[in-house]
Design a protein around this motif. Sequence first.
Motif, PDB file in Angstrom:
ATOM      1  N   ARG A 208      74.489  36.360  30.790  1.00 17.50           N
ATOM      2  CA  ARG A 208      74.672  35.547  29.597  1.00 17.50           C
ATOM      3  C   ARG A 208      75.031  36.440  28.414  1.00 17.50           C
ATOM      4  O   ARG A 208      74.616  37.608  28.352  1.00 17.50           O
ATOM      5  CB  ARG A 208      73.369  34.795  29.268  1.00 17.50           C
ATOM      6  CG  ARG A 208      72.822  33.966  30.422  1.00 17.50           C
ATOM      7  CD  ARG A 208      73.313  32.569  30.422  1.00 17.50           C
ATOM      8  NE  ARG A 208      72.662  31.806  29.370  1.00 17.50           N
ATOM      9  CZ  ARG A 208      71.439  31.280  29.452  1.00 17.50           C
ATOM     10  NH1 ARG A 208      70.713  31.447  30.557  1.00 17.50           N
ATOM     11  NH2 ARG A 208      70.944  30.576  28.461  1.00 17.50           N
ATOM     12  N   PRO A 209      75.772  35.935  27.420  1.00 16.49           N
ATOM     13  CA  PRO A 209      76.042  36.714  26.202  1.00 16.49           C
ATOM     14  C   PRO A 209      74.730  37.176  25.564  1.00 16.49           C
ATOM     15  O   PRO A 209      73.729  36.442  25.575  1.00 16.49           O
ATOM     16  CB  PRO A 209      76.782  35.724  25.303  1.00 16.49           C
ATOM     17  CG  PRO A 209      77.414  34.765  26.245  1.00 16.49           C
ATOM     18  CD  PRO A 209      76.436  34.616  27.387  1.00 16.49           C
ATOM     19  N   LEU A 210      74.734  38.381  24.997  1.00 15.47           N
ATOM     20  CA  LEU A 210      73.522  39.008  24.490  1.00 15.47           C
ATOM     21  C   LEU A 210      73.529  39.054  22.969  1.00 15.47           C
ATOM     22  O   LEU A 210      74.513  39.493  22.357  1.00 15.47           O
ATOM     23  CB  LEU A 210      73.407  40.429  25.044  1.00 15.47           C
ATOM     24  CG  LEU A 210      73.482  40.559  26.574  1.00 15.47           C
ATOM     25  CD1 LEU A 210      73.652  42.015  26.986  1.00 15.47           C
ATOM     26  CD2 LEU A 210      72.237  39.985  27.215  1.00 15.47           C
ATOM     27  N   GLY A 302      73.170  29.106  25.103  1.00 15.85           N
ATOM     28  CA  GLY A 302      73.846  29.862  26.150  1.00 15.85           C
ATOM     29  C   GLY A 302      73.687  31.360  26.053  1.00 15.85           C
ATOM     30  O   GLY A 302      74.306  32.097  26.830  1.00 15.85           O
ATOM     31  N   ARG A 303      72.846  31.847  25.132  1.00 15.36           N
ATOM     32  CA  ARG A 303      72.675  33.292  24.959  1.00 15.36           C
ATOM     33  C   ARG A 303      71.279  33.745  25.382  1.00 15.36           C
ATOM     34  O   ARG A 303      70.377  32.939  25.602  1.00 15.36           O
ATOM     35  CB  ARG A 303      72.913  33.685  23.490  1.00 15.36           C
ATOM     36  CG  ARG A 303      74.278  33.294  22.997  1.00 15.36           C
ATOM     37  CD  ARG A 303      74.522  33.651  21.539  1.00 15.36           C
ATOM     38  NE  ARG A 303      75.834  33.170  21.159  1.00 15.36           N
ATOM     39  CZ  ARG A 303      76.979  33.816  21.404  1.00 15.36           C
ATOM     40  NH1 ARG A 303      76.944  34.993  21.991  1.00 15.36           N
ATOM     41  NH2 ARG A 303      78.134  33.297  21.048  1.00 15.36           N
ATOM     42  N   GLN A 323      66.001  26.250  16.310  1.00 16.45           N
ATOM     43  CA  GLN A 323      66.737  25.189  15.625  1.00 16.45           C
ATOM     44  C   GLN A 323      68.195  25.163  16.078  1.00 16.45           C
ATOM     45  O   GLN A 323      68.851  24.119  16.028  1.00 16.45           O
ATOM     46  CB  GLN A 323      66.659  25.391  14.118  1.00 16.45           C
ATOM     47  CG  GLN A 323      65.288  25.107  13.528  1.00 16.45           C
ATOM     48  CD  GLN A 323      65.186  25.478  12.061  1.00 16.45           C
ATOM     49  OE1 GLN A 323      66.034  26.189  11.520  1.00 16.45           O
ATOM     50  NE2 GLN A 323      64.149  24.987  11.399  1.00 16.45           N
ATOM     51  N   GLY A 324      68.696  26.322  16.526  1.00 14.58           N
ATOM     52  CA  GLY A 324      70.085  26.436  16.984  1.00 14.58           C
ATOM     53  C   GLY A 324      70.235  26.309  18.488  1.00 14.58           C
ATOM     54  O   GLY A 324      71.151  26.877  19.078  1.00 14.58           O
ATOM     55  N   ARG A 325      69.292  25.590  19.141  1.00 10.41           N
ATOM     56  CA  ARG A 325      69.392  25.232  20.556  1.00 10.41           C
ATOM     57  C   ARG A 325      69.171  26.405  21.510  1.00 10.41           C
ATOM     58  O   ARG A 325      69.710  26.453  22.603  1.00 10.41           O
ATOM     59  CB  ARG A 325      70.731  24.555  20.854  1.00 10.41           C
ATOM     60  CG  ARG A 325      70.965  23.247  20.076  1.00 10.41           C
ATOM     61  CD  ARG A 325      72.357  22.716  20.314  1.00 10.41           C
ATOM     62  NE  ARG A 325      72.590  22.456  21.735  1.00 10.41           N
ATOM     63  CZ  ARG A 325      73.802  22.442  22.290  1.00 10.41           C
ATOM     64  NH1 ARG A 325      74.871  22.696  21.557  1.00 10.41           N
ATOM     65  NH2 ARG A 325      73.937  22.182  23.582  1.00 10.41           N
ATOM     66  N   ASP A 330      64.680  31.978  26.691  1.00  6.18           N
ATOM     67  CA  ASP A 330      65.827  32.844  26.436  1.00  6.18           C
ATOM     68  C   ASP A 330      65.618  33.764  25.239  1.00  6.18           C
ATOM     69  O   ASP A 330      66.573  34.381  24.757  1.00  6.18           O
ATOM     70  CB  ASP A 330      67.084  31.995  26.199  1.00  6.18           C
ATOM     71  CG  ASP A 330      67.490  31.211  27.438  1.00  6.18           C
ATOM     72  OD1 ASP A 330      67.451  31.801  28.534  1.00  6.18           O
ATOM     73  OD2 ASP A 330      67.826  30.021  27.308  1.00  6.18           O
ATOM     74  N   ILE A 331      64.387  33.857  24.738  1.00  2.00           N
ATOM     75  CA  ILE A 331      64.080  34.702  23.582  1.00  2.00           C
ATOM     76  C   ILE A 331      63.047  35.740  23.993  1.00  2.00           C
ATOM     77  O   ILE A 331      62.009  35.411  24.554  1.00  2.00           O
ATOM     78  CB  ILE A 331      63.544  33.864  22.404  1.00  2.00           C
ATOM     79  CG1 ILE A 331      64.536  32.770  22.012  1.00  2.00           C
ATOM     80  CG2 ILE A 331      63.258  34.758  21.202  1.00  2.00           C
ATOM     81  CD1 ILE A 331      64.010  31.799  20.975  1.00  2.00           C
ATOM     82  N   TYR A 332      63.332  36.998  23.698  1.00  2.00           N
ATOM     83  CA  TYR A 332      62.446  38.100  24.074  1.00  2.00           C
ATOM     84  C   TYR A 332      62.181  38.973  22.850  1.00  2.00           C
ATOM     85  O   TYR A 332      63.052  39.161  22.009  1.00  2.00           O
ATOM     86  CB  TYR A 332      63.078  38.954  25.188  1.00  2.00           C
ATOM     87  CG  TYR A 332      63.450  38.150  26.409  1.00  2.00           C
ATOM     88  CD1 TYR A 332      62.543  37.957  27.442  1.00  2.00           C
ATOM     89  CD2 TYR A 332      64.705  37.559  26.505  1.00  2.00           C
ATOM     90  CE1 TYR A 332      62.876  37.196  28.554  1.00  2.00           C
ATOM     91  CE2 TYR A 332      65.052  36.791  27.612  1.00  2.00           C
ATOM     92  CZ  TYR A 332      64.136  36.623  28.637  1.00  2.00           C
ATOM     93  OH  TYR A 332      64.467  35.859  29.727  1.00  2.00           O
ATOM     94  N   THR A 333      60.992  39.504  22.782  1.00  2.00           N
ATOM     95  CA  THR A 333      60.664  40.421  21.696  1.00  2.00           C
ATOM     96  C   THR A 333      59.715  41.485  22.195  1.00  2.00           C
ATOM     97  O   THR A 333      59.080  41.331  23.242  1.00  2.00           O
ATOM     98  CB  THR A 333      60.040  39.675  20.504  1.00  2.00           C
ATOM     99  OG1 THR A 333      59.936  40.561  19.389  1.00  2.00           O
ATOM    100  CG2 THR A 333      58.675  39.131  20.843  1.00  2.00           C
ATOM    101  N   GLU A 334      59.630  42.585  21.459  1.00  2.00           N
ATOM    102  CA  GLU A 334      58.721  43.646  21.857  1.00  2.00           C
ATOM    103  C   GLU A 334      57.296  43.137  21.820  1.00  2.00           C
ATOM    104  O   GLU A 334      56.912  42.406  20.914  1.00  2.00           O
ATOM    105  CB  GLU A 334      58.878  44.861  20.940  1.00  2.00           C
ATOM    106  CG  GLU A 334      60.098  45.692  21.277  1.00  2.00           C
ATOM    107  CD  GLU A 334      60.035  47.059  20.623  1.00  2.00           C
ATOM    108  OE1 GLU A 334      60.227  48.046  21.333  1.00  2.00           O
ATOM    109  OE2 GLU A 334      59.830  47.125  19.418  1.00  2.00           O
TER     110      GLU A 334
END
Length: 353
Positions: A208-210, A302-303, A323-325, A330-334
Amino acid sequence: MSYQLTIEPLGATIEVEEGQTVLDAALRQGIYLPHACGHGLCGTCKVQVCGGEVDHGAANPFALMDFERDEGKTLACCCTLQSDVTIEADIEEEPDARVIPVRDFAATVRRIEDLTPTIKAIHLQLDKAIDFQAGQYVQLEIPGVGSRAFSIANHPADVNAMKSIELNVRKLPGGAGTTWLHEQLKPGERLSVAGPYGRFFVRESAKRPLLFMAGGSGLSSPRSMITDLLARGCNLPITLVYGQRSREELYYDAEFRELAAQHPNFTYVPALSHEPEGSDWTGARGFVHEAAKAHFGGNFAGRKAYLCGPPPMIEACITTLMQGRLFERDIYTEKFLSAADAQATRSPLFQRV
């Protein structure tokens, strides 16, 4: 003296030395247990004791409440074994994760350079090569202070070739560790390092786009990950949105501009939140989440997004992405936190950090 620790649902059994924490023993055998602060404050490493006796150690009573202790729960980062023990941990399978045991390293300070008025790059020569995934971090032992977590800023191929790691350290007001590193550490001094730690790495198999969003000294991990991807010929679309207050704080700007010129699939979006009106700055203005929203027109679907920076920035970015779908999966953090971060309020909608 040592005890046997069985970790379910893996079915793995390892040796744990007397006084060694469950988390440390597991990581040194290449077994990942979810964790964050490492100080018994956040509760991320909570596990169920299914059999045997443990000492809960310095677990904060808010991270491990009395009724949870009564139910047989404990914190892996604090607890030590009093007998052979079986635990059950919430371990997610990650197809892109490599199994890399934590090791100890002796390090010599090669050089120290000023990146900004508040951030220094500390280059350490290790006694042996360190194997790690781009995005992971090490624990640096600071004399008289204790261990502190810092992300590796250079990419694995560079590190393995030189046996040298770069750590970017921002001086924090009142921070004993960062103050010592900024004001007392000198080239030639010897330090102890342990690693690698963490599950902050690129999920390349998703294809997927990063999107990387970074602020402050949180550029270290994204820099390692992006340079590693580009060096290995990754052709997925990669975007870095990087924010600072002013131009003097915008470090590695020239490097990222050059990478964007060399690689058509890489887009660099620097943003300044406190740039004076009417200046000759032609880049984005505002905070990281605002610059990202403007760049993508508010649509992030899609990211895969990777966030690194101070907790308020992370919170704002999570809100904007959702808010931007773009959603939690699909969200990762330290996931390493300072003692202060561990006690900060975090979004109840986002449980993976």
